[in-house]
Design an enzyme around this catalytic site. Structure first.
Site, PDB file in Angstrom:
ATOM      1  N   ARG A   1       0.852  -1.207   0.000  1.00 26.17           N
ATOM      2  CA  ARG A   1       0.000   0.000   0.000  1.00 26.17           C
ATOM      3  C   ARG A   1       0.879   1.246   0.000  1.00 26.17           C
ATOM      4  O   ARG A   1       0.624   2.217  -0.675  1.00 26.17           O
ATOM      5  CB  ARG A   1      -0.930  -0.008   1.206  1.00 26.17           C
ATOM      6  CG  ARG A   1      -2.196  -0.833   1.035  1.00 26.17           C
ATOM      7  CD  ARG A   1      -1.954  -2.271   0.629  1.00 26.17           C
ATOM      8  NE  ARG A   1      -3.159  -3.032   0.526  1.00 26.17           N
ATOM      9  CZ  ARG A   1      -3.696  -3.745   1.533  1.00 26.17           C
ATOM     10  NH1 ARG A   1      -3.097  -3.818   2.705  1.00 26.17           N
ATOM     11  NH2 ARG A   1      -4.818  -4.414   1.340  1.00 26.17           N
TER      12      ARG A   1
ATOM     13  N   ASP B   1       0.037  -7.047  -3.113  1.00 24.06           N
ATOM     14  CA  ASP B   1      -1.376  -6.747  -2.830  1.00 24.06           C
ATOM     15  C   ASP B   1      -1.962  -6.024  -4.033  1.00 24.06           C
ATOM     16  O   ASP B   1      -1.262  -5.807  -5.039  1.00 24.06           O
ATOM     17  CB  ASP B   1      -1.525  -5.925  -1.531  1.00 24.06           C
ATOM     18  CG  ASP B   1      -2.803  -6.310  -0.782  1.00 24.06           C
ATOM     19  OD1 ASP B   1      -3.878  -6.266  -1.408  1.00 24.06           O
ATOM     20  OD2 ASP B   1      -2.732  -6.673   0.405  1.00 24.06           O
TER      21      ASP B   1
ATOM     22  N   HIS C   1      -6.549 -10.307  -3.251  1.00 25.41           N
ATOM     23  CA  HIS C   1      -5.525  -9.251  -3.125  1.00 25.41           C
ATOM     24  C   HIS C   1      -4.473  -9.371  -4.234  1.00 25.41           C
ATOM     25  O   HIS C   1      -3.274  -9.264  -3.992  1.00 25.41           O
ATOM     26  CB  HIS C   1      -4.871  -9.312  -1.737  1.00 25.41           C
ATOM     27  CG  HIS C   1      -5.776  -8.829  -0.641  1.00 25.41           C
ATOM     28  ND1 HIS C   1      -6.067  -7.498  -0.439  1.00 25.41           N
ATOM     29  CD2 HIS C   1      -6.498  -9.503   0.295  1.00 25.41           C
ATOM     30  CE1 HIS C   1      -6.910  -7.367   0.585  1.00 25.41           C
ATOM     31  NE2 HIS C   1      -7.195  -8.575   1.034  1.00 25.41           N
TER      32      HIS C   1
ATOM     33  N   GLU D   1      -9.793 -12.357   2.703  1.00 23.52           N
ATOM     34  CA  GLU D   1     -10.671 -11.425   1.997  1.00 23.52           C
ATOM     35  C   GLU D   1     -10.797 -11.680   0.489  1.00 23.52           C
ATOM     36  O   GLU D   1     -10.759 -10.749  -0.309  1.00 23.52           O
ATOM     37  CB  GLU D   1     -10.171  -9.983   2.241  1.00 23.52           C
ATOM     38  CG  GLU D   1     -10.202  -9.616   3.706  1.00 23.52           C
ATOM     39  CD  GLU D   1      -9.661  -8.216   3.997  1.00 23.52           C
ATOM     40  OE1 GLU D   1     -10.179  -7.578   4.908  1.00 23.52           O
ATOM     41  OE2 GLU D   1      -8.713  -7.788   3.319  1.00 23.52           O
TER      42      GLU D   1
ATOM     43  N   PHE E   1      -1.743  -2.420  14.423  1.00 24.40           N
ATOM     44  CA  PHE E   1      -1.103  -1.147  14.739  1.00 24.40           C
ATOM     45  C   PHE E   1      -1.427  -0.031  13.743  1.00 24.40           C
ATOM     46  O   PHE E   1      -0.864   1.051  13.826  1.00 24.40           O
ATOM     47  CB  PHE E   1       0.422  -1.338  14.855  1.00 24.40           C
ATOM     48  CG  PHE E   1       0.865  -2.108  16.084  1.00 24.40           C
ATOM     49  CD1 PHE E   1      -0.043  -2.541  17.040  1.00 24.40           C
ATOM     50  CD2 PHE E   1       2.204  -2.393  16.289  1.00 24.40           C
ATOM     51  CE1 PHE E   1       0.363  -3.243  18.171  1.00 24.40           C
ATOM     52  CE2 PHE E   1       2.637  -3.085  17.418  1.00 24.40           C
ATOM     53  CZ  PHE E   1       1.706  -3.520  18.360  1.00 24.40           C
TER      54      PHE E   1
ATOM     55  N   TRP F   1      -0.598  -2.562   8.642  1.00 29.52           N
ATOM     56  CA  TRP F   1      -1.085  -2.301   7.284  1.00 29.52           C
ATOM     57  C   TRP F   1      -0.898  -0.826   7.006  1.00 29.52           C
ATOM     58  O   TRP F   1      -1.075   0.008   7.908  1.00 29.52           O
ATOM     59  CB  TRP F   1      -2.561  -2.691   7.167  1.00 29.52           C
ATOM     60  CG  TRP F   1      -2.792  -4.138   7.503  1.00 29.52           C
ATOM     61  CD1 TRP F   1      -3.297  -4.637   8.667  1.00 29.52           C
ATOM     62  CD2 TRP F   1      -2.505  -5.276   6.676  1.00 29.52           C
ATOM     63  NE1 TRP F   1      -3.344  -6.009   8.615  1.00 29.52           N
ATOM     64  CE2 TRP F   1      -2.873  -6.429   7.402  1.00 29.52           C
ATOM     65  CE3 TRP F   1      -1.979  -5.421   5.386  1.00 29.52           C
ATOM     66  CZ2 TRP F   1      -2.723  -7.714   6.891  1.00 29.52           C
ATOM     67  CZ3 TRP F   1      -1.832  -6.696   4.873  1.00 29.52           C
ATOM     68  CH2 TRP F   1      -2.203  -7.832   5.619  1.00 29.52           C
TER      69      TRP F   1
ATOM     70  N   GLU G   1      -2.232   1.324   4.376  1.00 26.49           N
ATOM     71  CA  GLU G   1      -3.070   2.114   3.470  1.00 26.49           C
ATOM     72  C   GLU G   1      -2.984   3.604   3.795  1.00 26.49           C
ATOM     73  O   GLU G   1      -2.854   4.449   2.913  1.00 26.49           O
ATOM     74  CB  GLU G   1      -4.539   1.697   3.592  1.00 26.49           C
ATOM     75  CG  GLU G   1      -4.889   0.369   2.961  1.00 26.49           C
ATOM     76  CD  GLU G   1      -4.853  -0.776   3.956  1.00 26.49           C
ATOM     77  OE1 GLU G   1      -4.065  -0.699   4.932  1.00 26.49           O
ATOM     78  OE2 GLU G   1      -5.599  -1.755   3.772  1.00 26.49           O
TER      79      GLU G   1
HETATM   80  C1  ACM Z   1      -6.099  -8.848   7.007  1.00 28.49           C
HETATM   81  O1  ACM Z   1      -6.036  -7.947   7.879  1.00 28.49           O
HETATM   82  N1  ACM Z   1      -6.818  -8.674   5.903  1.00 28.49           N
HETATM   83  C2  ACM Z   1      -5.409 -10.101   7.185  1.00 28.49           C
END
Ligand code: ACM
Ligand code: ZN
Length: 575
Positions: free
Chosen positions: A173, A202, A272, A336, A439, A488, A490
């Site tokens: 991301r 991703d 993804h 997902e 986090f 993550w 983003e």
């Molecule tokens: C996830 O947070 N999609 C593994």
């Protein structure tokens, strides 16, 4: 007789007074001992040993990698004190102790001697990190500093509670340079983590060079623009991207390995995968065209499960990945594929003739579970391939839906239930519940002062409160390999922001991973943070002070520990 009596009583009195003084000095030492994660067995002794210009002896039977780790410690000590160490005399004695386990270490500091024992690289790395945290924070910097260069007299026998102590990093991301990634590894080292879970692919960018599929990085590593803030339908129109060459990946893996850290790569599949589809549209159910995603969320387009070319592709990619990464585990994602918020949505797998043929061939009955059964098929097939190369798979907890083949390890992220279920069924699990260990969540409730984020609320104290074995079926505890936090990215465009989200929450994570239950204590941990902030300042790493009420990236007035201490003194805030 009387004289003897007086003498005897005086001796006793002296002994009592000395013991009281010793106890007082030892308990003061315990109060100021601020090593994170707290070692599991510490005995405080009286006195301290000077380390400036001390001698360093290294047992020649210690292996090369461990000697190099000790060498880095000695180098840091010489730089920070400004004085060279000597070959003989009082000082450090690093010894091989084959009776210790690979992550155990023993330190004894007494009578001007600092005895350090371990049997393998990780033990020596952790012993050195404990020594560094017992010294002034300047040891983490790269310049000479005036400080009290002494080590307190202690005996420490230490070992981690969990074997798997992970931290995840999403470089899809937003992209992090090799130098930034190495710094991430440096802070992981300081807090005794041993696994970096590197989320390399991703929808928004493919970051790993694959020689047999060059378009993955020629096309898949770049997006035309990125949505702005929380407005998912906006786009800044700025081309964004980057990737790591195989040589760079090997450089990071080696850097981590020197510090006792294994890098586990993740190739997230079959969802993804939009960046890969943009590069090779024939791998999707519709044939595209697809574009590398510039927004966040769950993309409906995933790899076609009915197309044999997709499995050739996955095997080709994973072969190169396994060639680059020597880790026992390869993470194959699995999260997902279908949006849990859109249960009734129609997906390309529902409409694709190739996917339908595959389902018929497998005898999968039509219905709401069909998609999950098809995903099971993909997981099992990829697992078989990975196993055939002598490696094991890890997958996100969605892989547990339906049948899962023996030997898979489940990463429990949608709360703790996935881990509980996996362990009860006899699968190994790693606990990464979003409820305690995501986090990317906000650290304060005052969101207007925080940089734009994904949501949630995860202050330091909540992270610290997590107990990984809560809810695990009695007898299945050994299936919990360990604990990891996920980061993550983003909503995290800069390295300064990345470190702000990481720290000091990763320090709390380190105590969940390392400390036995009876060693965890938030008050003691909190009191140690002042020293940790100084360490991070010395390392030049950013961190959040939300836990001290200074909220936001722009935490005025302080950007370093001295200014901060001054501010806190004036404002009656405690470290
Ligand atoms: C996830 O947070 N999609 C593994
Ligand atoms: Zn299909």
């Amino acid at each position: 007789m009387e004289l003897f009596f007086i003498d005897h009583n005086m001796k006793r009195l002296l002994l009592i007074l000395t013991s009281v003084a010793m106890l007082a000095s030892c308990s003061k030492k315990a109060e100021t001992f601020s090593v994170i994660p707290m070692p599991n067995d510490v005995t405080f002794l009286r006195g301290a040993v000077s380390v400036k210009g001390a001698a360093v002896e290294i047992d020649p039977s210690i292996d090369k990698e461990s000697r190099a780790a000790v060498g880095r410690f000695v180098q840091a000590l010489e730089t920070a004190t400004g004085v060279k160490t000597k070959a003989d005399g009082d000082g450090f004695d690093f010894k091989l102790n084959p009776n210790l386990g690979p992550e155990q270490y023993y330190i004894e500091i007494e009578d001007n001697d600092i005895k350090v024992e371990a049997s393998a690289l990780n033990g020596f790395v952790y012993a050195c990190e404990t020594l560094k945290q017992m010294l002034p924070a300047a040891i983490y910097g790269n310049k000479k500093a005036k400080a009290d260069w002494v080590l307190p007299c202690v005996k420490i026998f230490d070992e981690p509670r969990f074997d798997y102590r992970g931290m995840h990093l999403d470089c899809s991301r937003h992209f992090w340079t090799i130098e930034e990634t190495k710094r991430y590894i440096d802070v992981m080292t300081a807090y005794k983590l041993n696994t970096l879970h590197w989320h390399l692919t991703d929808d928004q960018g493919w970051r790993i060079e694959i020689k047999s599929y060059p378009r993955l990085t020629e096309v898949g590593a770049w997006r035309d623009g990125t949505c702005i803030g929380n407005d998912l339908d906006s786009n800044d129109g700025i081309r964004y991207g980057g990737f790591y060459t195989q040589a760079q990946l090997r450089e990071v893996i080696a850097y981590a390995a020197e510090r006792g850290i294994t890098v586990i790569p993740e190739v997230d599949l079959p969802g993804h995968m939009v960046a890969a589809l943009a590069a090779y549209p024939e791998l999707g159910c519709t044939g595209g065209p697809y574009k590398v995603w510039g927004r966040w969320g769950i993309a409906p387009d995933i790899l076609c499960a009915g197309n044999e070319e997709v499995f050739d592709f996955l095997e080709g990619v994973l072969s190169e990945v396994m060639d680059i990464f020597p880790s026992e585990y390869i993470h194959i994602g699995g999260d997902e594929c279908f949006d849990p918020w859109k249960k009734d949505a129609v997906y390309p797998w529902d409409l694709c003739p190739k996917c339908a043929a595959r389902m018929r061939q497998l005898g999968i009955k039509q219905g709401p579970e069909a998609k999950h059964s098809l995903q099971n098929y993909v997981t099992a097939r990829v697992q078989k391939f990975v196993n055939s190369k002598g490696r094991k798979i890890i997958g996100w907890d969605e892989i547990l839906e339906g049948e899962l083949a023996e030997g898979a390890t489940v990463m429990s992220w949608r709360g703790i239930e996935g881990g509980i279920k996996a362990a009860a069924k006899g699968f190994d699990a790693i606990m990464t519940p979003y409820t305690f260990l995501y986090f990317d969540y906000f650290q304060s409730r005052e969101r207007d002062k925080e940089p734009v984020g994904i949501g949630g609320y995860l202050p330091l104290e909540n992270v610290y409160s997590y107990e990984p074995l809560d809810g695990i079926t009695p007898g299945a505890e050994d299936h919990i390999l360990g604990v990891q936090a996920n980061l993550w990215t983003e909503y995290i465009p800069s390295n300064e922001h990345l470190e702000y989200m990481l720290l000091p929450r990763m320090c709390a994570l380190s105590e969940i991973q390392w400390c036995n239950r009876d060693k965890k204590n938030y008050t003691r941990f909190d009191a140690s943070l002042g020293h940790t902030f100084e360490i991070l300042d010395a390392m030049g790493v950013n961190y959040s002070l939300d836990c001290r009420g200074l909220i936001g990236l722009d935490r005025k007035p302080a950007r370093n520990a001295a200014e901060l201490a001054d501010y806190m003194e004036k404002n009656k805030v405690n470290w």
